[in-house]
Motif scaffolding. Structure first.
Motif, PDB file in Angstrom:
ATOM      1  N   ALA A  68       0.835  -1.203   0.000  1.00 40.30           N
ATOM      2  CA  ALA A  68       0.000   0.000   0.000  1.00 40.30           C
ATOM      3  C   ALA A  68       0.868   1.252   0.000  1.00 40.30           C
ATOM      4  N   TYR A  69       0.336   2.321  -0.618  1.00 38.31           N
ATOM      5  CA  TYR A  69       1.048   3.584  -0.749  1.00 38.31           C
ATOM      6  C   TYR A  69       0.063   4.752  -0.723  1.00 38.31           C
ATOM      7  N   THR A  70       0.573   5.936  -0.376  1.00 36.61           N
ATOM      8  CA  THR A  70      -0.204   7.167  -0.508  1.00 36.61           C
ATOM      9  C   THR A  70       0.706   8.277  -1.024  1.00 36.61           C
ATOM     10  N   PRO A  71       0.217   9.120  -1.925  1.00 35.83           N
ATOM     11  CA  PRO A  71       1.069  10.177  -2.481  1.00 35.83           C
ATOM     12  C   PRO A  71       1.487  11.212  -1.455  1.00 35.83           C
ATOM     13  N   THR A  72       0.730  11.366  -0.383  1.00 37.53           N
ATOM     14  CA  THR A  72       1.044  12.404   0.593  1.00 37.53           C
ATOM     15  C   THR A  72       2.177  12.014   1.537  1.00 37.53           C
ATOM     16  N   ASP A  73       2.678  10.775   1.447  1.00 32.75           N
ATOM     17  CA  ASP A  73       3.829  10.386   2.273  1.00 32.75           C
ATOM     18  C   ASP A  73       5.143  10.950   1.739  1.00 32.75           C
ATOM     19  N   ASN A  74       5.190  11.271   0.451  1.00 27.46           N
ATOM     20  CA  ASN A  74       6.415  11.812  -0.145  1.00 27.46           C
ATOM     21  C   ASN A  74       6.195  13.298  -0.414  1.00 27.46           C
ATOM     22  N   VAL A  75       6.535  14.126   0.579  1.00 32.24           N
ATOM     23  CA  VAL A  75       6.273  15.561   0.494  1.00 32.24           C
ATOM     24  C   VAL A  75       7.040  16.193  -0.662  1.00 32.24           C
ATOM     25  N   GLU A  77       8.024  14.880  -3.605  1.00 28.63           N
ATOM     26  CA  GLU A  77       7.391  14.609  -4.894  1.00 28.63           C
ATOM     27  C   GLU A  77       6.045  15.307  -5.006  1.00 28.63           C
ATOM     28  N   LEU A  78       5.241  15.241  -3.957  1.00 27.95           N
ATOM     29  CA  LEU A  78       3.914  15.853  -4.011  1.00 27.95           C
ATOM     30  C   LEU A  78       4.010  17.353  -4.271  1.00 27.95           C
ATOM     31  N   THR A  79       4.881  18.030  -3.544  1.00 24.93           N
ATOM     32  CA  THR A  79       4.972  19.483  -3.714  1.00 24.93           C
ATOM     33  C   THR A  79       5.602  19.854  -5.049  1.00 24.93           C
ATOM     34  N   ALA A  80       6.507  19.021  -5.555  1.00 25.73           N
ATOM     35  CA  ALA A  80       7.059  19.281  -6.895  1.00 25.73           C
ATOM     36  C   ALA A  80       5.962  19.168  -7.944  1.00 25.73           C
ATOM     37  N   ARG A  81       5.112  18.163  -7.816  1.00 26.56           N
ATOM     38  CA  ARG A  81       4.007  18.000  -8.770  1.00 26.56           C
ATOM     39  C   ARG A  81       3.011  19.159  -8.658  1.00 26.56           C
ATOM     40  N   VAL A  82       2.704  19.569  -7.436  1.00 26.36           N
ATOM     41  CA  VAL A  82       1.787  20.697  -7.242  1.00 26.36           C
ATOM     42  C   VAL A  82       2.394  21.966  -7.842  1.00 26.36           C
ATOM     43  N   ASN A  83       3.661  22.180  -7.589  1.00 25.20           N
ATOM     44  CA  ASN A  83       4.337  23.383  -8.086  1.00 25.20           C
ATOM     45  C   ASN A  83       4.426  23.399  -9.610  1.00 25.20           C
ATOM     46  N   ASP A  84       4.754  22.274 -10.207  1.00 29.43           N
ATOM     47  CA  ASP A  84       5.014  22.231 -11.649  1.00 29.43           C
ATOM     48  C   ASP A  84       3.757  21.989 -12.476  1.00 29.43           C
ATOM     49  N   ALA A  90      -2.218  16.575  -9.315  1.00 28.77           N
ATOM     50  CA  ALA A  90      -1.098  16.001  -8.547  1.00 28.77           C
ATOM     51  C   ALA A  90      -1.302  14.512  -8.239  1.00 28.77           C
ATOM     52  N   PHE A  91      -2.475  14.124  -7.785  1.00 24.36           N
ATOM     53  CA  PHE A  91      -2.703  12.718  -7.452  1.00 24.36           C
ATOM     54  C   PHE A  91      -2.756  11.848  -8.706  1.00 24.36           C
ATOM     55  N   ALA A  92      -3.441  12.332  -9.736  1.00 25.07           N
ATOM     56  CA  ALA A  92      -3.543  11.545 -10.971  1.00 25.07           C
ATOM     57  C   ALA A  92      -2.163  11.319 -11.580  1.00 25.07           C
ATOM     58  N   ASN A  93      -1.346  12.363 -11.606  1.00 25.42           N
ATOM     59  CA  ASN A  93      -0.008  12.206 -12.181  1.00 25.42           C
ATOM     60  C   ASN A  93       0.871  11.301 -11.322  1.00 25.42           C
ATOM     61  N   LYS A 119     -16.336  22.262  -7.303  1.00 27.81           N
ATOM     62  CA  LYS A 119     -14.924  22.647  -7.278  1.00 27.81           C
ATOM     63  C   LYS A 119     -14.285  22.367  -5.920  1.00 27.81           C
ATOM     64  N   VAL A 120     -14.564  21.168  -5.422  1.00 30.33           N
ATOM     65  CA  VAL A 120     -13.996  20.727  -4.151  1.00 30.33           C
ATOM     66  C   VAL A 120     -13.290  19.396  -4.364  1.00 30.33           C
ATOM     67  N   SER A 121     -12.035  19.303  -3.946  1.00 31.98           N
ATOM     68  CA  SER A 121     -11.236  18.074  -4.061  1.00 31.98           C
ATOM     69  C   SER A 121     -11.236  17.538  -5.488  1.00 31.98           C
ATOM     70  N   ASN A 122     -11.000  18.439  -6.447  1.00 31.61           N
ATOM     71  CA  ASN A 122     -10.940  18.014  -7.841  1.00 31.61           C
ATOM     72  C   ASN A 122      -9.759  17.077  -8.080  1.00 31.61           C
ATOM     73  N   ASN A 123      -8.753  17.137  -7.210  1.00 31.57           N
ATOM     74  CA  ASN A 123      -7.622  16.205  -7.320  1.00 31.57           C
ATOM     75  C   ASN A 123      -8.084  14.761  -7.146  1.00 31.57           C
ATOM     76  N   LEU A 124      -9.084  14.553  -6.293  1.00 34.86           N
ATOM     77  CA  LEU A 124      -9.642  13.208  -6.141  1.00 34.86           C
ATOM     78  C   LEU A 124     -10.420  12.805  -7.397  1.00 34.86           C
ATOM     79  N   VAL A 125     -11.170  13.745  -7.950  1.00 35.45           N
ATOM     80  CA  VAL A 125     -11.962  13.456  -9.147  1.00 35.45           C
ATOM     81  C   VAL A 125     -11.059  13.008 -10.292  1.00 35.45           C
ATOM     82  N   LEU A 126      -9.984  13.760 -10.552  1.00 37.98           N
ATOM     83  CA  LEU A 126      -9.087  13.404 -11.658  1.00 37.98           C
ATOM     84  C   LEU A 126      -8.388  12.079 -11.398  1.00 37.98           C
ATOM     85  N   ALA A 127      -8.015  11.823 -10.160  1.00 33.32           N
ATOM     86  CA  ALA A 127      -7.371  10.544  -9.831  1.00 33.32           C
ATOM     87  C   ALA A 127      -8.330   9.383 -10.047  1.00 33.32           C
TER      88      ALA A 127
END
Length: 199
Positions: A68-75, A77-84, A90-93, A119-127
């Motif tokens: 098991a994994y979660t994207p929020t464990d790797n700060v 990578e997550l912040t690089a994806r959010v920034n770029d 971020a979650f889908a990528n 327009k709430v938690s659209n990151n979940l929708v795309l994932a």
């Protein structure tokens, strides 16, 4: 007149009694089959649910021998994806980078389940759209009406709102109860927990 503590606990009892046990059984059984087939579990959550995701990853790995994994464990990578690339993708990528496939499953912890319209938690929708596209199984433990997660999940546990002013604390509090139920379920649990083995 009941105290706030009594009121909150009584609301919690009413919510627990209204939870769909059959959906929990489906999730537990399916995740046991996922493990047997060599699939992986990706857990998604934002805010308090991100903390839940991290804790649950630990429990599914340690207690259930489920990868098991979660994207929020790797700060980093997550912040690089959010920034770029932006927050919404971020979650889908991250799931694309993890090579999410039809052998895998996604489990969402969320108060609202995501909503493109609101327009709430659209990151979940795309994932979840990506998960649907690749054929990964989707499960959720969510509040309110379940949002997009409920629409696309094979099994989704709704934590029903009993008080409009306390949807978030009840959902997030009981989410922890329910994932602990899952990792304790005979269909999933393979390892003894420490304090139960100490006499």
């Amino acid at each position: 007149m009941a105290s706030f503590s009594e009121t909150y606990l009584n609301e919690t009892l009413a919510i627990v009694k209204a939870i769909d046990g059959a959906a929990l059984e489906t999730i537990a059984t399916d995740l046991g089959q996922l493990r047997a087939a060599g699939g992986r579990l990706f857990i998604l959550g934002v805010g308090g649910s991100a903390g839940h995701a991290s804790h649950a990853v630990n429990d599914f790995r340690k207690i259930c021998d489920l990868e098991a994994y979660t994207p929020t464990d790797n700060v980093s990578e997550l912040t690089a994806r959010v920034n770029d690339d932006g927050w919404d993708s971020a979650f889908a990528n991250w799931l694309k980078g993890s090579r999410l496939s039809s052998k895998d499953a996604v489990l969402v912890f969320s108060v609202g389940g995501g909503s493109r319209e609101k327009k709430v938690s659209n990151n979940l929708v795309l994932a979840l759209e990506l998960a649907t596209k690749v054929g990964a199984r989707i499960y959720g433990i969510v509040g309110r009406d379940g949002g997009f997660t409920r629409q696309v999940a094979k099994a989704c546990v709704i934590i029903p709102p009993m008080n409009a002013e306390r949807v978030t604390p009840h959902t997030e509090g009981l989410c922890a109860v329910l994932w602990h139920l899952l990792v304790s379920h005979p269909a999933l649990k393979t390892q003894a927990t420490k304090w139960e083995s100490v006499r």
